[in-house]
Enzyme design. Structure first.
Site, mmCIF file in Angstrom:
data_model
loop_
_atom_site.group_PDB
_atom_site.id
_atom_site.type_symbol
_atom_site.label_atom_id
_atom_site.label_comp_id
_atom_site.label_asym_id
_atom_site.label_seq_id
_atom_site.Cartn_x
_atom_site.Cartn_y
_atom_site.Cartn_z
ATOM 1 N N GLU A 1 92.182 109.717 58.508
ATOM 2 C CA GLU A 1 91.907 111.279 58.708
ATOM 3 C C GLU A 1 90.605 111.701 59.588
ATOM 4 O O GLU A 1 89.867 110.582 59.767
ATOM 5 C CB GLU A 1 91.999 112.069 57.264
ATOM 6 N N HIS B 1 90.569 124.478 56.757
ATOM 7 C CA HIS B 1 91.565 123.620 57.290
ATOM 8 C C HIS B 1 91.921 123.928 58.569
ATOM 9 O O HIS B 1 92.527 125.262 58.601
ATOM 10 C CB HIS B 1 92.650 123.430 56.133
ATOM 11 N N ARG C 1 86.273 118.879 60.342
ATOM 12 C CA ARG C 1 87.078 119.992 60.358
ATOM 13 C C ARG C 1 86.593 121.355 60.777
ATOM 14 O O ARG C 1 87.500 122.142 61.324
ATOM 15 C CB ARG C 1 87.575 120.210 58.745
ATOM 16 N N HIS D 1 90.176 126.444 52.726
ATOM 17 C CA HIS D 1 90.965 125.303 52.068
ATOM 18 C C HIS D 1 90.343 124.812 51.008
ATOM 19 O O HIS D 1 90.768 124.393 49.896
ATOM 20 C CB HIS D 1 91.088 124.426 53.258
ATOM 21 N N ARG E 1 83.279 118.893 53.555
ATOM 22 C CA ARG E 1 83.616 117.783 52.750
ATOM 23 C C ARG E 1 84.430 116.816 53.485
ATOM 24 O O ARG E 1 84.970 117.281 54.448
ATOM 25 C CB ARG E 1 84.726 118.344 51.624
HETATM 26 C C1 SIN Z 1 95.137 117.187 54.350
HETATM 27 O O1 SIN Z 1 96.077 116.395 54.017
HETATM 28 O O2 SIN Z 1 95.113 117.331 55.616
HETATM 29 C C2 SIN Z 1 94.126 117.822 53.292
HETATM 30 C C3 SIN Z 1 93.424 116.786 52.582
HETATM 31 C C4 SIN Z 1 92.211 117.115 52.155
HETATM 32 O O3 SIN Z 1 91.997 118.174 52.186
HETATM 33 O O4 SIN Z 1 91.359 116.293 51.720
#
Ligand code: SIN
Length: 535
Positions: free
Chosen positions: A113, A230, A276, A337, A372
């Site tokens: 990610e 998000h 993000r 988010h 975060r």
């Molecule tokens: C996501 O799956 O994008 C959310 C995961 C997160 O917010 O840590």
């Protein structure tokens, strides 16, 4: 009516359940109060997964480095170290308790990610990681004789007396009557406050009550200005902002503008996998530039079979809106988010109010700093949930039953709940609607002094009305976020001030600390033994 237990846990997400198991293992009675079904929480909706340095290509030190870098200079380094070092052990325990993370040929599979330098995200059933963890933890908790669950119990305030938290007031789900439940200690694990914004990926229960209740009882809150947006929530008129996991970009999905052009490469060297806050602001900029209200997530480079197996829940949900991941571009825009701020705690989950502990999104351990790192929240909830449960048991089990009973008798309170404050009518709905819109427009992704002051003025006006406790809690959390946003005159992590667009380490590498009846103060540490100064 007043009831008693040894310990109260508020919330049944990963942090609350893990805390409850820890306390029950110490031999105490725990009552877990949840606002909705026991399985309803932010954890339940977590798709992407849980970050942990367990793969062969990974190291704990790299996970630490990525977390600190995402946190934009405001992480508590000790808290981060605890999380990344203890994480693997607690994940192994989850596996031992029956959590089925996805595997290939028997080996755990890790995805990537944004802002992670390695593939380190475990997932379950493709994109239902939170649900699988909650399933396993509830099963584990139900095997403990000492744990009782009370579902559909809306808590609205803490019982605090003589500078100590002694229980909670809630609405009894069976008879719809107010109750007081008293205990040696309360562990808040009630999650975040995404619902105070008009657009959010959070479920309806995420209204920030835990933060408001802690504030009302005299505990300190920290870093409330930092709210993560998000980048990719499904953006369909009239539909909830369903999360389209960052793992989709992690696996190679790209963002396109209205004209079908990929744009993130113009904004950041990591393109779609930039942090993000950067992706969210880039999307806003791109929507402004092209005068549209959406951008698109493109997964069409992948075949249907792969997408169905890797993102089954997302695939099915999008189909309900007539969108096929393998053929259609998915309209997306950012949504609130995750709250990095919350109830200020030490490394063991102790708040500044004796008898009150906090873990998970409601807490501020300092692990996330100003932003975060993706998929660190479940790990934080797991590790610090266990620590808070253990600390509560150790701190409070030693008080003899007799002392405890005396203390309970002494705290019999004058604040008797009145039945009327639980009523949710048109006023409550109107208040929420107004607050959510103001938060989105004035306290959202791009902030300014003018907008924040305007929101605060309106909040003050709304506060003059006779509000039910739940609406007041909602308004309190919104006000605390806006106030802290106004206080911080710089841009850092998820907090962006158009009138102060630069990060200013010299003046603002500090945490905002807030409590009832005092101005916001600055502290270099989340740890409450640190010196604070007024600002
Ligand atoms: C996501 O799956 O994008 C959310 C995961 C997160 O917010 O840590």
């Amino acid at each position: 009516m007043t009831l008693e237990t040894d310990f109260i846990v508020i919330g049944s997400g990963i942090a609350g359940l893990r805390a409850a198991v820890e306390i029950a293992q110490a031999g105490a009675r725990v009552t877990v109060l949840t606002k909705d079904r026991t399985s309803e929480s932010n954890t339940e909706y977590a798709q992407g997964g849980i970050a942990v340095a367990l793969s062969e290509e990974d190291e704990v030190a790299l996970h630490e480095e990525d977390t600190l870098s995402a946190g934009a200079g405001l992480c508590d380094e000790r808290a981060v170290r605890v999380m990344v070092e203890d994480g693997p052990r607690y994940i192994q325990e989850l596996i031992d308790w029956g959590t089925q993370f996805d595997r290939e040929g028997g080996r755990l599979v890790f995805t990537r990610e944004a802002a992670h330098s390695r593939r380190r995200i475990l997932h379950a059933h493709g994109d239902s990681t939170g649900r699988e963890i909650v399933r396993a933890l509830i099963a584990r908790a139900r095997a403990e004789r000492g744990i009782a669950f009370v579902a559909h119990a809306a808590t609205d305030s803490l019982i605090a007396s003589e500078a100590r938290c002694a229980g909670v007031r809630y609405l009894d789900p069976l008879v719809r009557a107010p109750r007081e439940l008293r205990a040696r200690a309360v562990i808040l694990a009630s999650g975040g406050a995404g619902q105070v914004f008009l657009h959010t990926t959070n479920p309806q229960v995420a209204t920030g009550d835990g933060m408001a209740m802690a504030y009302g009882a005299g505990a300190e809150l920290a870093d409330m200005e930092f709210v993560q947006f998000h980048p990719t929530a499904l953006n369909i008129e009239g539909a909830p902002r369903f999360l389209l996991s960052e793992a989709m970009r992690g696996e190679g999905g790209v963002l396109r503008n209205e004209r079908g052009k990929r744009f993130m490469t113009r904004y950041h060297e990591r393109a779609e996998l930039a942090p993000r806050d950067i992706v969210s602001r880039a999307i806003v900029a791109e929507m402004q530039r092209t005068a549209t209200r959406t951008v698109y997530l493109d997964m069409t480079a992948f075949d249907k079979k792969y997408l169905l197996q890797r993102f089954p829940k997302i695939y099915e949900t999008c189909l309900r809106y007539g969108l096929d991941l393998s053929r259609d571009l998915l309209p997306v825009s950012p949504a609130a988010h995750y709250c990095m701020g919350g109830v200020r705690t030490d490394l063991e989950g102790r708040s500044t109010l004796a008898g009150l502990y906090a873990a998970g999104e409601v807490a501020c351990t300092g692990v996330h700093g100003a932003n975060r790192l993706a998929s660190n929240s479940l790990l934080e909830g797991l590790v610090f949930g266990a620590r808070a449960g253990r600390a509560a048991a150790v701190d409070c089990m030693s008080a003899s039953a007799r002392d405890f009973d005396n203390r309970v008798a002494a705290t019999d309170s004058e604040q008797q709940p009145s039945g009327s404050r639980y009523r949710q009518g048109d006023v409550a709905l109107a208040v929420r609607k107004r607050v959510r819109r103001l938060m989105w427009e004035r306290v959202g992704i791009l902030r300014s002094r003018e907008g924040l002051e305007r929101a605060l003025r309106e909040f003050e006006q709304i506060a003059q009305a006779p509000l039910a406790r739940a609406s007041r809690n909602f308004l309190t959390v919104a006000t605390l976020i806006a106030r802290a946003g106004l206080w911080r005159e710089e841009s850092r992590g998820a907090h962006f001030r158009m009138d102060f667009p630069e990060r200013d380490d010299q003046r603002w590498r500090v945490h905002s600390i807030t409590r009832t009846g005092a101005n916001i103060s600055a502290s270099e540490e989340i740890d409450f033994n640190a010196v604070t100064s007024d600002r």
